[in-house]
Design a protein around this motif. Structure first.
Motif, mmCIF file in Angstrom:
data_model
loop_
_atom_site.group_PDB
_atom_site.id
_atom_site.type_symbol
_atom_site.label_atom_id
_atom_site.label_comp_id
_atom_site.label_asym_id
_atom_site.label_seq_id
_atom_site.Cartn_x
_atom_site.Cartn_y
_atom_site.Cartn_z
ATOM 1 N N ALA A 212 0.833 -1.209 0.000
ATOM 2 C CA ALA A 212 0.000 0.000 0.000
ATOM 3 C C ALA A 212 0.866 1.257 0.000
ATOM 4 N N ALA A 213 1.954 1.243 0.776
ATOM 5 C CA ALA A 213 2.852 2.399 0.812
ATOM 6 C C ALA A 213 3.525 2.611 -0.539
ATOM 7 N N GLN A 214 3.839 1.520 -1.222
ATOM 8 C CA GLN A 214 4.412 1.640 -2.561
ATOM 9 C C GLN A 214 3.419 2.280 -3.514
ATOM 10 N N GLY A 215 2.153 1.879 -3.414
ATOM 11 C CA GLY A 215 1.135 2.470 -4.275
ATOM 12 C C GLY A 215 0.904 3.938 -3.995
ATOM 13 N N MET A 216 1.028 4.338 -2.719
ATOM 14 C CA MET A 216 0.841 5.752 -2.343
ATOM 15 C C MET A 216 2.127 6.549 -2.494
ATOM 16 N N MET A 217 3.223 5.861 -2.889
ATOM 17 C CA MET A 217 4.540 6.491 -3.024
ATOM 18 C C MET A 217 4.979 7.134 -1.713
ATOM 19 N N ASP A 218 4.650 6.448 -0.609
ATOM 20 C CA ASP A 218 5.039 6.900 0.732
ATOM 21 C C ASP A 218 6.214 6.034 1.187
ATOM 22 N N THR A 219 7.420 6.413 0.811
ATOM 23 C CA THR A 219 8.596 5.608 1.097
ATOM 24 C C THR A 219 8.884 5.552 2.589
ATOM 25 N N ALA A 220 8.594 6.627 3.317
ATOM 26 C CA ALA A 220 8.824 6.630 4.763
ATOM 27 C C ALA A 220 7.946 5.587 5.453
ATOM 28 N N LEU A 221 6.689 5.464 5.020
ATOM 29 C CA LEU A 221 5.799 4.452 5.576
ATOM 30 C C LEU A 221 6.294 3.049 5.245
ATOM 31 N N MET A 222 6.815 2.879 4.032
ATOM 32 C CA MET A 222 7.354 1.588 3.646
ATOM 33 C C MET A 222 8.524 1.195 4.543
ATOM 34 N N PHE A 223 9.437 2.134 4.794
ATOM 35 C CA PHE A 223 10.567 1.851 5.673
ATOM 36 C C PHE A 223 10.105 1.595 7.104
ATOM 37 N N ALA A 224 9.080 2.307 7.546
ATOM 38 C CA ALA A 224 8.550 2.087 8.893
ATOM 39 C C ALA A 224 8.013 0.664 9.037
ATOM 40 N N ALA A 225 7.317 0.178 8.013
ATOM 41 C CA ALA A 225 6.828 -1.202 8.037
ATOM 42 C C ALA A 225 7.991 -2.197 8.049
ATOM 43 N N LEU A 226 9.044 -1.890 7.296
ATOM 44 C CA LEU A 226 10.217 -2.765 7.288
ATOM 45 C C LEU A 226 10.910 -2.790 8.645
ATOM 46 N N VAL A 227 10.923 -1.652 9.327
ATOM 47 C CA VAL A 227 11.489 -1.608 10.676
ATOM 48 C C VAL A 227 10.681 -2.508 11.618
ATOM 49 N N LEU A 228 9.367 -2.460 11.516
ATOM 50 C CA LEU A 228 8.529 -3.318 12.354
ATOM 51 C C LEU A 228 8.752 -4.794 12.037
ATOM 52 N N ILE A 229 8.912 -5.122 10.765
ATOM 53 C CA ILE A 229 9.182 -6.509 10.379
ATOM 54 C C ILE A 229 10.512 -6.971 10.963
ATOM 55 N N ALA A 230 11.546 -6.113 10.869
ATOM 56 C CA ALA A 230 12.855 -6.463 11.418
ATOM 57 C C ALA A 230 12.789 -6.631 12.932
ATOM 58 N N ALA A 231 12.070 -5.732 13.616
ATOM 59 C CA ALA A 231 11.949 -5.829 15.073
ATOM 60 C C ALA A 231 11.217 -7.103 15.475
ATOM 61 N N MET A 232 10.170 -7.450 14.745
ATOM 62 C CA MET A 232 9.436 -8.678 15.029
ATOM 63 C C MET A 232 10.330 -9.904 14.849
ATOM 64 N N GLY A 233 11.122 -9.906 13.781
ATOM 65 C CA GLY A 233 12.023 -11.030 13.542
ATOM 66 C C GLY A 233 13.075 -11.167 14.632
ATOM 67 N N LEU A 234 13.644 -10.040 15.080
ATOM 68 C CA LEU A 234 14.648 -10.090 16.146
ATOM 69 C C LEU A 234 14.058 -10.603 17.452
ATOM 70 N N LEU A 235 12.856 -10.146 17.782
ATOM 71 C CA LEU A 235 12.227 -10.595 19.026
ATOM 72 C C LEU A 235 11.919 -12.088 18.985
ATOM 73 N N LEU A 236 11.410 -12.572 17.872
ATOM 74 C CA LEU A 236 11.114 -13.996 17.756
ATOM 75 C C LEU A 236 12.383 -14.833 17.787
ATOM 76 N N TYR A 237 13.446 -14.329 17.155
ATOM 77 C CA TYR A 237 14.718 -15.052 17.172
ATOM 78 C C TYR A 237 15.277 -15.126 18.589
ATOM 79 N N GLN A 238 15.196 -14.028 19.336
ATOM 80 C CA GLN A 238 15.663 -14.031 20.717
ATOM 81 C C GLN A 238 14.824 -14.973 21.579
ATOM 82 N N ALA A 239 13.512 -15.012 21.340
ATOM 83 C CA ALA A 239 12.658 -15.950 22.075
ATOM 84 C C ALA A 239 13.043 -17.386 21.772
ATOM 85 N N CYS A 240 13.408 -17.645 20.521
ATOM 86 C CA CYS A 240 13.841 -18.983 20.134
ATOM 87 C C CYS A 240 15.154 -19.352 20.831
#
Length: 262
Positions: A212-240
């Motif tokens: 959706a951010a790509q369609g709206m050409m909102d690159t900052a929102l796209m990066f914000a979503a990527l930050v959340l994805i990275a944070a989620m992955g790190l937390l799950l990896y640490q839990a593992c």
């Protein structure tokens, strides 16, 4: 000198701060458009706005739910399949080629088919995630169960242990490190699978936010979503990792002290 865990974390945080500062300075110095590369401050503002307004939370929950369901299904099936193939050479010869073929086919190519077969929603995302998680657990379980010491295996046979008793009391504890290593890989791949599946046909989820951010050409929102994805992955990896330390400690064999006499 080997750094302590706290020192290592501080060094990692300092490196991150340096990289973000350089990123901010370069964007401002070159006058890059936010459409091309937003500054970290703009990404942080978009991230905070999305969290404070509640925009991100349903998408985070949707991705997390699909990820956990797919990870659970793929891990259980992979563990059982690895145990079955380790216990039966015939099953391995017959089924292993099909398992390998199921993994070499790109999952991005399967996503449109799953959407066509199962419709839009969470089910195709869960299935793709499970398919991605299946192979690491199966392969690591198969490898771990075959690393049993031959002398211990012979001892179990001499004591009259059944195949099930040998599997549960000897092979699984011995192969636990390899199985847990496969789980770590599966956790990372599960997040990748969930996000990729959401690219194709999901209305909710962080992958859908990126599209959706790509369609709206909102690159900052796209990066914000990527930050959340990275944070989620790190937390799950640490839990593992925490689960792995707990299980390995519980199955550790006591060793005699060097000063004890036999």
């Amino acid at each position: 000198m080997t750094p302590t865990p706290l020192q290592a974390r501080l060094l990692a945080a300092a490196l991150l701060l340096i990289l973000l500062t350089l990123w901010e300075l370069l964007v401002r110095h070159w006058g890059l458009s936010a459409l091309v590369l937003p500054a970290p401050s703009a990404i942080a503002l978009s991230l905070w706005s999305g969290l404070a307004s509640g925009y991100f939370w349903p998408h985070i929950w949707s991705t997390l739910q699909a990820l956990l369901l797919g990870l659970a299904a793929g891990s259980v099936v992979g563990l059982l399949a690895g145990m079955a193939l380790a216990e039966s050479a015939l099953l391995e010869l017959v089924l292993k080629p099909y398992v390998v073929v199921s993994q070499v086919v790109p999952k991005l190519a399967l996503a449109p088919l799953f959407v066509l077969w199962f419709g839009f929603g969470m089910l195709p995302t869960v299935l793709i995630t499970a398919l991605i998680c299946f192979f690491p657990l199966m392969e690591n379980t198969l490898t771990g169960l075959r690393q049993v010491d031959a002398q211990r295996l012979q001892l179990f046979r001499m004591l009259g242990a059944t195949r099930l008793q040998t599997l549960l009391r000897l092979k699984l504890p011995t192969g636990l490190p390899a199985i847990l290593a496969g789980l770590r890989v599966a956790v990372v791949l599960a997040l990748v699978g969930a996000v990729v599946a959401e690219f194709m046909g999901a209305s909710q989820g962080l992958g859908a936010v990126v599209i959706a951010a790509q369609g709206m050409m909102d690159t900052a929102l796209m990066f914000a979503a990527l930050v959340l994805i990275a944070a989620m992955g790190l937390l799950l990896y640490q839990a593992c990792l925490m689960l792995e330390r707990r299980l390995l400690r519980a199955h550790a064999f006591p060793t005699s002290r060097s000063g004890d006499k036999p």
